[in-house]
Design an enzyme around this catalytic site. Structure first.
Site, short mmCIF file in Angstrom:
data_model
loop_
_atom_site.label_atom_id
_atom_site.label_comp_id
_atom_site.label_asym_id
_atom_site.label_seq_id
_atom_site.Cartn_x
_atom_site.Cartn_y
_atom_site.Cartn_z
N LEU A 79 0.49 -1.37 0.66
CA LEU A 79 0.29 -0.05 -0.17
C LEU A 79 0.29 1.39 -0.61
CD1 LEU A 79 -2.75 -0.75 2.59
CD2 LEU A 79 -2.51 -0.45 -0.14
N THR A 80 1.62 1.11 -0.81
CA THR A 80 2.47 2.81 -1.60
C THR A 80 1.15 4.01 -1.67
OG1 THR A 80 2.90 2.36 -3.47
CG2 THR A 80 4.40 1.69 -2.12
N PHE B 171 3.51 -8.82 -9.64
CA PHE B 171 3.15 -7.18 -10.80
C PHE B 171 3.52 -6.14 -8.94
CE2 PHE B 171 -0.81 -9.59 -11.58
CZ PHE B 171 -0.73 -8.61 -12.72
N SER C 221 6.43 2.07 -10.44
CA SER C 221 5.90 2.29 -11.91
C SER C 221 5.89 3.36 -13.03
CB SER C 221 4.42 1.51 -12.18
OG SER C 221 3.51 2.27 -11.55
N THR D 235 8.05 -5.52 -18.66
CA THR D 235 6.95 -3.61 -19.34
C THR D 235 7.83 -4.37 -20.66
OG1 THR D 235 7.44 -1.09 -20.01
CG2 THR D 235 8.67 -2.34 -18.54
N ASP D 236 7.66 -3.29 -21.92
CA ASP D 236 8.44 -3.50 -23.33
C ASP D 236 9.35 -1.94 -23.19
OD1 ASP D 236 6.88 -1.09 -23.37
OD2 ASP D 236 5.85 -1.54 -25.05
N GLU D 237 9.24 -1.70 -21.91
CA GLU D 237 10.36 -0.46 -22.25
C GLU D 237 12.45 -0.74 -22.00
OE1 GLU D 237 8.55 3.00 -19.62
OE2 GLU D 237 6.85 2.60 -19.66
N TYR E 198 12.94 4.21 -14.83
CA TYR E 198 11.86 2.61 -14.04
C TYR E 198 12.38 1.19 -15.49
CZ TYR E 198 7.82 0.46 -15.81
OH TYR E 198 6.69 -0.39 -15.47
N LYS F 123 13.62 -2.29 -14.03
CA LYS F 123 12.42 -3.78 -14.54
C LYS F 123 13.42 -4.45 -15.32
CE LYS F 123 8.44 -4.53 -14.19
NZ LYS F 123 7.68 -4.71 -13.21
N PRO G 53 -0.71 18.98 -19.54
CA PRO G 53 0.36 18.76 -19.96
C PRO G 53 0.97 17.98 -20.97
CG PRO G 53 0.42 17.97 -17.47
CD PRO G 53 -1.12 17.89 -18.22
N ASN H 159 0.75 10.50 -28.27
CA ASN H 159 0.70 10.97 -27.01
C ASN H 159 -0.65 12.30 -27.87
OD1 ASN H 159 1.63 9.95 -25.28
ND2 ASN H 159 3.28 11.45 -25.29
N PRO I 129 13.49 14.07 -19.47
CA PRO I 129 14.93 13.43 -19.73
C PRO I 129 14.27 12.46 -20.48
CG PRO I 129 14.53 14.42 -17.47
CD PRO I 129 13.00 14.90 -18.29
P1 NAD Z 1 0.80 0.91 -10.03
O1 NAD Z 1 2.31 1.25 -9.18
O2 NAD Z 1 -0.56 0.80 -10.50
O3 NAD Z 1 1.27 -0.76 -7.99
C1 NAD Z 1 2.22 -1.08 -8.13
C2 NAD Z 1 1.55 -2.00 -6.59
O4 NAD Z 1 2.66 -2.49 -6.54
C3 NAD Z 1 0.82 -1.01 -5.60
O5 NAD Z 1 -0.73 -1.39 -4.92
C4 NAD Z 1 1.51 -0.78 -4.90
O6 NAD Z 1 1.14 -1.02 -3.37
C5 NAD Z 1 2.65 -1.94 -4.65
N1 NAD Z 1 3.70 -2.15 -4.36
C6 NAD Z 1 4.56 -1.13 -4.43
N2 NAD Z 1 6.16 -1.59 -4.01
C7 NAD Z 1 5.78 -2.44 -3.11
C8 NAD Z 1 6.44 -3.31 -2.28
N3 NAD Z 1 7.68 -2.97 -2.47
N4 NAD Z 1 5.61 -4.26 -1.70
C9 NAD Z 1 5.47 -4.59 -1.95
N5 NAD Z 1 3.83 -4.22 -2.81
C10 NAD Z 1 4.32 -3.05 -3.63
O7 NAD Z 1 1.07 -0.14 -10.92
P2 NAD Z 1 1.18 -1.03 -12.32
O8 NAD Z 1 0.47 0.08 -13.61
O9 NAD Z 1 -0.10 -1.74 -11.86
O10 NAD Z 1 1.30 -2.33 -13.12
C11 NAD Z 1 2.13 -3.13 -12.34
C12 NAD Z 1 3.05 -3.71 -13.02
O11 NAD Z 1 2.83 -4.49 -14.42
C13 NAD Z 1 4.51 -3.32 -12.54
O12 NAD Z 1 5.19 -4.76 -12.60
C14 NAD Z 1 5.00 -2.36 -13.97
O13 NAD Z 1 5.56 -2.55 -14.37
C15 NAD Z 1 4.41 -3.93 -15.23
N6 NAD Z 1 3.99 -2.95 -15.86
C16 NAD Z 1 2.93 -1.90 -15.82
C17 NAD Z 1 2.40 -1.48 -17.56
C18 NAD Z 1 1.34 0.15 -17.67
O14 NAD Z 1 0.94 0.67 -18.51
N7 NAD Z 1 0.88 0.07 -16.43
C19 NAD Z 1 3.12 -2.02 -18.47
C20 NAD Z 1 3.81 -3.01 -19.32
C21 NAD Z 1 3.92 -3.93 -17.16
P1 TYD Z 2 3.11 7.73 -18.45
O1 TYD Z 2 1.82 7.40 -18.78
O2 TYD Z 2 4.23 7.97 -18.06
O3 TYD Z 2 3.71 6.59 -19.36
P2 TYD Z 2 5.05 5.63 -19.65
O4 TYD Z 2 5.97 7.04 -19.39
O5 TYD Z 2 5.50 4.63 -19.09
O6 TYD Z 2 5.07 5.41 -21.42
O7 TYD Z 2 3.45 8.40 -20.37
C1 TYD Z 2 2.75 7.65 -21.60
C2 TYD Z 2 3.36 8.99 -22.52
O8 TYD Z 2 2.93 10.23 -22.44
C3 TYD Z 2 4.66 8.77 -22.27
O9 TYD Z 2 4.66 9.61 -24.28
C4 TYD Z 2 5.21 10.53 -21.50
C5 TYD Z 2 3.84 11.22 -22.05
N1 TYD Z 2 2.90 12.06 -21.22
C6 TYD Z 2 2.47 13.22 -21.32
O10 TYD Z 2 2.81 13.74 -22.67
N2 TYD Z 2 2.04 14.24 -19.64
C7 TYD Z 2 1.86 13.77 -19.13
O11 TYD Z 2 1.55 14.46 -17.93
C8 TYD Z 2 2.67 12.56 -18.78
C9 TYD Z 2 2.05 11.82 -17.52
C10 TYD Z 2 3.19 11.46 -19.92
#
Ligand code: NAD
Ligand code: TYD
Length: 355
Positions: A36-37, A82, A86, A134-136, A159, A163, A214, A258, A293
């Site tokens: 629960l961050t 998960f 993130s 992630t694909d990143e 990040y 990962k 933004p 975007n 950046p």
């Molecule tokens: P999120 O940030 O919404 O959720 C992360 C969760 O992890 C939160 O509930 C947080 O409380 C918990 N957490 C963080 N640190 C912790 C710790 N030390 N111990 C236990 N719990 C902890 O993330 P999300 O967007 O749901 O992403 C989930 C996973 O999927 C991540 O591993 C992320 O890298 C991966 N992922 C996300 C996306 C995306 O678009 N969101 C895409 C590809 C992969």
């Molecule tokens: P984001 O949702 O942070 O995902 P990720 O960086 O993991 O791809 O951002 C998606 C795209 O949107 C990324 O190219 C950054 C851009 N972005 C903005 O232009 N404005 C914003 O306020 C945010 C949060 C992201």
């Protein structure tokens, strides 16, 4: 009953995955370990909290005693991991938590699974450790080409580097200890329960309330967007049918700049929400701001392997998924208000307060 240990189940994708699995699968229990961050939100699972097939444990994946105890107490047959820090922008201003949770936390879980599952080697039984990534990790593409499972890792942000490190550890535990690891590398998700620091929910929330939108740099960076429910279905397929040691790329085959997304959300809200003062269109809120950046230019996934080998492909078009997402946020204002407090509120207000 098969027990799944889910980490980070109170975050965006984890909460959707738990809801997806409990709604569609019989014969499973879910144990959700979440610290629960700021990103973890119990209210995302409030309606299933009393389900006898569900247990919540608050705790840190970096704590080896807690994680070891949970493996002993619950004897999970599978782990779906998960939990992570993130958000790329936060990793730029404060990378330390990313190294701790994403690298040390993943190592702690892998090592606990190795210890708990040492009685049966890989291939024997249905045990699975699904590491959600992630694909990143693949870096940034130019105007052409796609990430495949063979693309060399080239992470560019703290990040994605954290990962990538966690993916390498997961892979090493398969090769060294035969831990039944699977890795998925997915493109950008969107949908219900996403924390409003990420592009799509941030723009929905700001545009709804007439705040500035933004857009980093020239707004022409490209991401490959996938509706979160399609990702959950992909993960369930990989968990059930993927062979240990395999990696699968998961993507929406849906590249968007975007600025196209921000504009589409403005149009949807003009149609679906009360108008802004003076009836001005929400696109008037768009502001091009200083670029992130090291901003990766383009991500695009070749999801051919998971389609050919496991028969998965996305179902939800971007138009439908975005409309469903905007509707969800309009109907769940209380969820949004509920999380705009505490540490997140101060961060949010420092960015957008007074505007
Ligand atoms: P999120 O940030 O919404 O959720 C992360 C969760 O992890 C939160 O509930 C947080 O409380 C918990 N957490 C963080 N640190 C912790 C710790 N030390 N111990 C236990 N719990 C902890 O993330 P999300 O967007 O749901 O992403 C989930 C996973 O999927 C991540 O591993 C992320 O890298 C991966 N992922 C996300 C996306 C995306 O678009 N969101 C895409 C590809 C992969
Ligand atoms: P984001 O949702 O942070 O995902 P990720 O960086 O993991 O791809 O951002 C998606 C795209 O949107 C990324 O190219 C950054 C851009 N972005 C903005 O232009 N404005 C914003 O306020 C945010 C949060 C992201």
């Amino acid at each position: 009953m098969k027990t799944l240990l889910i980490t980070g189940g109170c975050g965006f994708i984890g909460a959707n995955f738990i809801r997806f699995m409990l709604a569609r699968k019989t014969g499973i229990r879910v144990v959700n370990l979440d610290k629960l961050t700021y990103a973890g939100n119990l209210s995302s699972l409030a309606d299933i909290a009393a389900d006898p097939r569900y247990r919540f444990v608050q705790g840190d994946i970096c704590d080896p005693d807690l994680v070891g105890w949970l493996f002993a107490e619950e004897a999970p047959e599978a782990v779906v991991h998960f939990a992570a820090e993130s958000h790329v922008d936060r990793s730029i201003t404060g990378p330390s938590a990313f190294i701790q949770t994403n690298v040390v936390g993943t190592f702690t879980l892998l090592d606990a699974a190795r210890a708990a599952w040492s009685d049966r080697p890989e291939g024997n039984g249905n045990r699975r450790f699904l590491h959600v990534s992630t694909d990143e990790v693949y870096g940034s593409l130019g105007p052409t080409g796609y990430f495949t499972e063979e693309t060399p890792y080239d992470p560019r942000s703290p990040y994605s580097a954290s990962k990538a490190a966690s993916d390498h550890l997961a892979s090493a535990y398969f090769h060294t200890y035969r831990l039944p690891v699977l890795i998925t590398n997915c493109s950008n998700n969107y949908g219900p329960f996403q924390f409003p620091e990420k592009l799509i929910p941030l723009v929905i929330n700001n545009a709804l309330h007439g705040r500035e939108l933004p857009v980093y740099g020239d707004g022409r960076n490209i991401r490959d967007w996938l509706f979160v429910e399609d990702h959950c279905r992909a993960l369930s397929v990989v968990l059930e049918r993927g062979a240990a040691g395999q990696t699968f790329n998961i993507g929406g085959n849906n590249e968007k700049q975007n600025i196209e997304i921000v504009t589409a959300i403005c149009h949807l809200l003009d149609e679906m929400a009360p108008p802004l003062e003076n009836g001005r269109p929400r696109t008037s809120l768009i502001r091009f701001v200083t670029d992130r950046p090291g901003h990766d230019r383009r991500y695009a996934i070749d999801a051919g392997k998971i389609r050919r080998e496991l028969g998965w492909q996305p179902d939800t078009s971007f138009e439908e998924g975005l409309r469903r997402t905007v509707s969800w946020y309009l109907e769940h204002d209380a969820w949004l208000r509920g999380i705009l407090d505490g540490s997140y509120r101060s961060y949010y207000e420092s960015m957008y307060g007074g505007r």
